[in-house]
Design an enzyme around this catalytic site. Structure first.
Site, short mmCIF file in Angstrom:
data_model
loop_
_atom_site.label_atom_id
_atom_site.label_comp_id
_atom_site.label_asym_id
_atom_site.label_seq_id
_atom_site.Cartn_x
_atom_site.Cartn_y
_atom_site.Cartn_z
CB CYS A 1 39.71 33.68 37.16
SG CYS A 1 41.01 32.31 37.03
CD GLU B 1 41.11 28.23 30.94
OE1 GLU B 1 40.02 28.61 31.65
OE2 GLU B 1 41.43 27.37 30.44
CD GLU C 1 35.92 38.04 37.91
OE1 GLU C 1 35.72 38.72 36.58
OE2 GLU C 1 36.59 37.01 37.82
CE LYS D 1 47.47 42.65 24.67
NZ LYS D 1 47.90 43.24 25.91
#
Ligand code: NAP
Length: 474
Positions: A280, A246, A377, A170
């Site tokens: 990331c 991850e 982040e 997906k």
């Protein structure tokens, strides 16, 4: 467009559709079938049915199919990059580099497929032989994010296929088109029916829940936010499903007093502004030693001011739009929080234009660890610079986070290089470089940045089970 004409889609019925837009200009790119959990369950059935045949092929046969897929990706690299740029917004040059990176993962695992070795163990008695073989885990449910919509797909799927697993993927709602194109090429490469299955969906949560709760899915491989990772981990716990995650990061980028400042500026530009800061492993917090702070800040700001922000098919563009309005709102919130708490905007700081999602590349100095930009982040083109004096304390501060994906530092003293590289609590450490991702190296994080590794020989192990066989009565 009928479901049968959607590249790579499984032949399942879906009534609703969702739209994919170009974030550079809001243009409608495509409307795709919005598949539901029942469709995902059908895709899992197909993957499960295909397992025995795919796992039963020789390693060489699986490797050859992967190699054909690799060649096709290279042959269609230009088109794939254009699709990627249109739906995701990254500059075309970056999109081309991502497609090469995706192809490199497929190539790597085409080669690794032939090296799935077991072992023999000296037995405790002469009438026995002890062996360990490696077998594919089974059907893999894979969920990928929008920021690297091609390479994240390749990085997950190629080791799974090399190991002999079948896959239901997906992709992210915002960027399903390049995944569809890559799947269409996989079909052309000759993967048997049911080995690769694509589920397009705007409701990631409903399809995700089906993948996590379906007993035929033996492993979930997820790349995305730590928040969603936590949720998926809980959903996988009922069946003790294997997971590889991850997740998010909050990468420190440290410039010590013995650093080559020009090289550090180069590295910071790469580590911060690639993909408009939406990576990331993006340098989220720049710690610069007082003795080189002003020199670094001046040179860095000069380079940031020269970055061109534009619609991404324009030549020489360095920074494209952010993915959506939420991303824009987050960066604006981080900027205003920093300013309220005493930070100084040295360049940028504003959205560009009244519509669209472009934001000026921004540098803020006078940043402290209390500010949101140092804690969360940002995922945008915002570089906060934090001055430091104590080299031991800065390592401690860099580690003071729930995340542990990537860290960078610049230094020349060899003793310091080793000590700091070993002390940083991160899965990946870049020393005197702002870029370290490679198909040959294990990518992944510690703490709440993830579980498992992708890339390298270690990435293959995540899709294999060990089986111990004891042969007695000899
Ligand atoms: P996200 O919101 O976690 O979404 C990632 C994927 O998960 C998408 O396909 C999304 O589908 C799906 N999803 C969302 N909610 C879900 C749920 N409740 N159940 C199942 N699936 C769900 O992350 P993102 O905003 O796309 O990506 C940015 C994040 O990914 C950042 O935190 C970044 O650091 C991280 N990331 C990590 C790595 C790494 O290698 N460590 C690499 C790239 C990105 P929808 O699109 O349909 O919502």
């Amino acid at each position: 467009m009928g479901i049968g004409s959607i590249p790579g889609a499984t032949a399942v019925e879906a009534i609703q559709r969702f739209s994919v837009f170009n974030p550079s200009n809001g243009e409608l790119l495509a409307e795709l079938p919005d598949m539901r959990p029942t469709d995902a369950a059908l895709a899992v059935d197909r993957a499960d049915a295909a397992m025995e045949h795919w796992a039963g092929l020789t390693a060489r046969e699986r490797s050859d199919t992967l190699e054909r897929w690799h060649q096709l990706i290279l042959e269609h690299a230009g088109d794939l990059a254009a699709i990627l740029t249109a739906e995701m917004g990254k500059p075309l040059t970056e999109a081309k580099s991502e497609i090469s990176h995706a192809a490199a993962y497929v190539k790597w695992y085409a080669e690794e497929a032939n090296r799935i070795y077991g072992e023999t163990i000296p037995a405790p008695s002469t009438d026995r032989r002890l062996l360990v073989i490696k077998q594919p885990i089974g059907v893999v449910g894979a969920i990928t994010p929008w920021n690297f919509p091609a390479s994240m797909v390749a990085r997950k799927i190629s080791p799974a296929l090399a190991a002999g697993c079948t896959v239901v993927l997906k992709p992210a709602e915002q960027t399903p088109l390049v995944a569809g194109a890559i799947f269409a090429l996989a079909r052309k490469a000759g993967f048997p029916d049911g080995v690769l299955n694509l589920v397009y969906a705007s409701e990631g949560d409903a399809v995700g829940k089906e993948l996590c709760s379906n007993a035929k899915v033996r492993k979930i491989s997820f790349t995305g936010s730590t928040e969603v990772g936590r949720l998926l981990m809980r959903q996988c716990s009922d069946q003790i499903k294997k997971i590889s995650f991850e997740l998010g990061g909050n990468a420190p980028f440290i410039v010590f007093d013995d650093a080559d400042v020009d090289a550090a500026v180069d590295g910071a530009i790469q580590a911060k502004f690639r993909n408009a800061g939406q990576t990331c492993v993006s340098a989220n917090r720049l710690y610069v030693h007082s003795s080189v702070h002003d020199e670094f800040a001046d040179k860095f700001i000069q380079r940031v001011n020269a970055l061109r922000v534009r619609g991404c098919f324009a030549p020489e563009v360095a920074i494209g739009p952010l993915i959506d309005a939420h991303a824009l709102a987050k960066i604006e919130a981080h900027v205003s929080d920093a300013v309220i708490k005493g930070g100084t905007i040295r360049c940028g700081g504003n959205r560009i234009g009244k519509s669209g999602t472009f934001f000026e590349p921004t540098v803020i100095t006078g940043v402290t660890n209390r500010m949101r930009i140092a804690q969360e982040e940002t995922f945008g083109p915002l570089a906060p610079i934090i001055r430091f004096d104590d080299p031991d304390e800065v390592v401690h501060t860099a580690n003071d986070t729930i995340y542990g994906l990537a860290a960078y530092f610049y230094a020349s003293n060899l003793k310091r290089v080793w000590r700091v590289a070993e002390a940083l609590e991160y899965g990946m450490v870049g020393v005197n470089t702002g870029r370290m991702s490679s198909e040959a190296a294990p990518f992944g994080g510690v703490k709440q940045s993830g579980i498992g590794r992708e890339g390298s020989r270690h990435g293959l192990e995540d899709y294999l089970e060990l089986k111990y066989i004891c042969v007695g009565g000899l």
